[in-house]
Design a protein around this motif. Structure first.
Motif, mmCIF file in Angstrom:
data_model
loop_
_atom_site.group_PDB
_atom_site.id
_atom_site.type_symbol
_atom_site.label_atom_id
_atom_site.label_comp_id
_atom_site.label_asym_id
_atom_site.label_seq_id
_atom_site.Cartn_x
_atom_site.Cartn_y
_atom_site.Cartn_z
ATOM 1 N N SER A 191 14.930 21.814 -53.752
ATOM 2 C CA SER A 191 14.260 21.383 -52.523
ATOM 3 C C SER A 191 15.123 21.668 -51.293
ATOM 4 C CB SER A 191 13.968 19.877 -52.594
ATOM 5 O OG SER A 191 15.175 19.128 -52.463
ATOM 6 N N ASP A 192 14.527 21.453 -50.130
ATOM 7 C CA ASP A 192 15.263 21.622 -48.873
ATOM 8 C C ASP A 192 16.303 20.521 -48.656
ATOM 9 O OD1 ASP A 192 13.856 23.905 -48.259
ATOM 10 O OD2 ASP A 192 12.348 22.880 -47.048
ATOM 11 N N HIS A 193 16.235 19.495 -49.471
ATOM 12 C CA HIS A 193 17.202 18.396 -49.329
ATOM 13 C C HIS A 193 18.640 18.876 -49.522
ATOM 14 C CE1 HIS A 193 13.961 15.551 -49.112
ATOM 15 N NE2 HIS A 193 13.548 15.796 -50.342
ATOM 16 N N MET A 194 18.824 19.906 -50.360
ATOM 17 C CA MET A 194 20.183 20.346 -50.666
ATOM 18 C C MET A 194 20.925 20.804 -49.418
ATOM 19 S SD MET A 194 20.907 19.636 -53.674
ATOM 20 C CE MET A 194 22.484 20.464 -53.708
ATOM 21 N N LYS A 195 20.236 21.504 -48.524
ATOM 22 C CA LYS A 195 20.888 21.974 -47.301
ATOM 23 C C LYS A 195 21.272 20.794 -46.399
ATOM 24 C CE LYS A 195 18.698 26.528 -47.337
ATOM 25 N NZ LYS A 195 17.851 27.508 -46.625
ATOM 26 N N LYS A 196 20.487 19.731 -46.463
ATOM 27 C CA LYS A 196 20.755 18.573 -45.613
ATOM 28 C C LYS A 196 21.956 17.766 -46.100
ATOM 29 C CE LYS A 196 15.950 18.098 -44.102
ATOM 30 N NZ LYS A 196 14.752 17.220 -44.070
ATOM 31 N N PHE A 197 22.277 17.901 -47.383
ATOM 32 C CA PHE A 197 23.417 17.141 -47.912
ATOM 33 C C PHE A 197 24.715 17.492 -47.189
ATOM 34 C CE2 PHE A 197 21.074 15.680 -51.659
ATOM 35 C CZ PHE A 197 21.626 14.427 -51.815
ATOM 36 N N PHE A 198 24.847 18.730 -46.722
ATOM 37 C CA PHE A 198 26.067 19.122 -46.031
ATOM 38 C C PHE A 198 26.246 18.350 -44.725
ATOM 39 C CE2 PHE A 198 25.056 22.835 -48.691
ATOM 40 C CZ PHE A 198 26.236 22.917 -49.399
ATOM 41 N N TYR A 199 25.147 17.866 -44.189
ATOM 42 C CA TYR A 199 25.206 17.052 -42.968
ATOM 43 C C TYR A 199 25.314 15.564 -43.307
ATOM 44 C CZ TYR A 199 23.797 21.481 -40.977
ATOM 45 O OH TYR A 199 23.765 22.810 -40.633
ATOM 46 N N PHE A 256 27.415 28.629 -50.906
ATOM 47 C CA PHE A 256 28.861 28.675 -50.699
ATOM 48 C C PHE A 256 29.231 28.976 -49.246
ATOM 49 C CE2 PHE A 256 28.983 29.001 -55.358
ATOM 50 C CZ PHE A 256 29.878 27.965 -55.594
ATOM 51 N N GLN A 257 28.339 29.607 -48.525
ATOM 52 C CA GLN A 257 28.582 29.779 -47.092
ATOM 53 C C GLN A 257 28.617 28.412 -46.411
ATOM 54 O OE1 GLN A 257 25.733 32.257 -45.066
ATOM 55 N NE2 GLN A 257 26.713 32.014 -43.071
ATOM 56 N N GLU A 258 27.649 27.557 -46.761
ATOM 57 C CA GLU A 258 27.621 26.201 -46.208
ATOM 58 C C GLU A 258 28.783 25.372 -46.746
ATOM 59 O OE1 GLU A 258 25.230 24.660 -43.934
ATOM 60 O OE2 GLU A 258 25.179 26.821 -43.583
ATOM 61 N N TYR A 259 29.047 25.514 -48.031
ATOM 62 C CA TYR A 259 30.115 24.738 -48.661
ATOM 63 C C TYR A 259 31.463 25.042 -48.015
ATOM 64 C CZ TYR A 259 32.187 22.093 -52.517
ATOM 65 O OH TYR A 259 32.835 21.126 -53.263
ATOM 66 N N ASN A 260 31.727 26.323 -47.813
ATOM 67 C CA ASN A 260 33.004 26.725 -47.214
ATOM 68 C C ASN A 260 33.135 26.258 -45.766
ATOM 69 O OD1 ASN A 260 33.670 27.983 -49.589
ATOM 70 N ND2 ASN A 260 33.238 30.045 -48.858
#
Length: 364
Positions: A171-179, A219-223
């Motif tokens: 889901s799109d939730h994964m991208k929001k976890f970084f915030y 990994f772009q977001e993770y880094n």
């Protein structure tokens, strides 16, 4: 007087069955959800009843000081709880409960996620048919109040089920976890990090599939968001989790891909320069994978060779407080690998590379 007490005892209310308990709680939750303008005294009475109902249900599934939980009672309660949307109703009303009731309700939900009825996971079946509940729970991290922590605890119980974890991962939730992990509220950020870690480590095959299919953006977001975060705790948790993910056998293909990237190694080399020793130690556990890779790309080899003197000096001085044979063996292997590397022809487009501990350019 004794005779009066005995007679009074004859009219003592009969204890509710597990099914009746859930029905009673459902009626109270409906009242709480739909009657915002009721007089204060009436609402207070209903809330007190709800507190008792939640406690009684908690006692059924966990037992008490005098007795263990009864298997049949737990099965009846579990079936009734998920039969008519009591779970959803409880989630919706959770924010209207006091902190004590929320904790007890969360404990009940946690227990029911693990209950089996004739070898069936009733909770999983319910969640698969009501998957939007996960959207409500995960979005709870956008709330600044304590409800975010309750929703987080429930989310972690729900993603014990592999299919539910897969839904969240996709889901799109994964991208929001970084915030969420970097929210200014420390408690919420820590809780979000705990849920994120659970998602990335519990179900090995599902995580491996997710990382393979979403490697680039993840990994772009993770880094950039986590490993290069200015927050010490965020950075430390991220580098530790990265090591756990890459060292898991299920993620071997992802690990190989990650350690063949010069950009990734540069981030790790920068983290080795962090003033915090804990960051350096967690970083070393990942950096050693780049060095141990027997198929290192030429650009990685050349950066290691060009910075060999500084790297060897760093690792010779790098110690930890307690004796650790494994750490010393890993460090010795890294030193040996770097010592014997030789420059390789590399892509002429890469005119400048990273230099450890300096701002100098390293040219091929």
């Amino acid at each position: 007087m004794a005779k009066k007490l005995t007679i009074k005892g004859l009219f003592k209310p009969k204890a509710r069955t597990p099914i009746e308990l859930v029905k009673h709680m459902r009626e109270l939750l409906i009242f709480v959800d739909q009657n915002n303008d009721v007089r204060e005294q009436k609402r207070k009475e209903k809330m007190e009843e709800l507190t008792k109902a939640i406690l009684e249900i908690r006692t059924v599934v966990y037992g008490d000081d005098d007795s263990e939980p009864n298997k049949d009672s737990c099965a009846q309660l579990t079936q009734e709880f998920f039969r008519e949307n009591t779970f959803r109703l409880l989630i919706v009303c959770l924010s209207k409960l006091n902190l004590g009731d929320r904790k007890n309700a969360t404990h009940v939900i946690a227990n029911l996620q693990r209950q089996k009825v004739q070898s069936r996971s009733i909770a999983l079946e319910y969640l698969e048919n009501n998957i939007d509940i996960m959207d409500i729970l995960i979005k709870g991290y956008e709330d600044s109040g304590d409800i975010a922590l309750s929703y987080g605890a429930i989310s972690r119980e729900c993603i014990r089920h592999q299919n539910i974890a897969r839904y969240v991962l996709e889901s799109d939730h994964m991208k929001k976890f970084f915030y969420y992990i970097q929210t200014p509220n420390f408690d919420i950020a820590s809780d979000a990090a705990a849920t994120f870690k659970e998602l990335m480590t519990r179900h090995k095959s599902t995580v491996a599939e997710f990382l393979s299919e979403n490697y680039e953006w993840f990994f772009q977001e993770y880094n950039s968001q986590l490993l290069e975060s200015p927050n010490y705790i965020t950075k430390r948790q991220a580098i530790k989790l990265l090591g756990d993910m890459l060292l898991d056998r299920s993620n071997s293909d992802v690990m190989v891909r990650y350690v063949c990237s010069l950009d990734n190694m540069i981030i790790l080399m920068n983290l080795l320069r962090d003033p915090k020793k804990t960051i350096k130690l967690e970083t070393f556990q990942v950096f050693k994978l780049f060095v141990a890779n027997q198929n290192k790309p030429p650009e990685i080899v050349n950066v290691l060779v060009t910075n060999r003197t500084k790297l060897l000096r760093f690792f010779n001085d790098f110690t930890i407080e307690k004796d650790d044979e494994q750490f010393e063996a890993n460090k010795a292997q890294v030193i040996n690998e770097i010592s014997v590397l030789e420059l390789k022809p590399c892509n002429p487009k890469m005119s400048s590379l990273f230099s450890f501990r300096t701002n100098c350019e390293v040219r091929c």
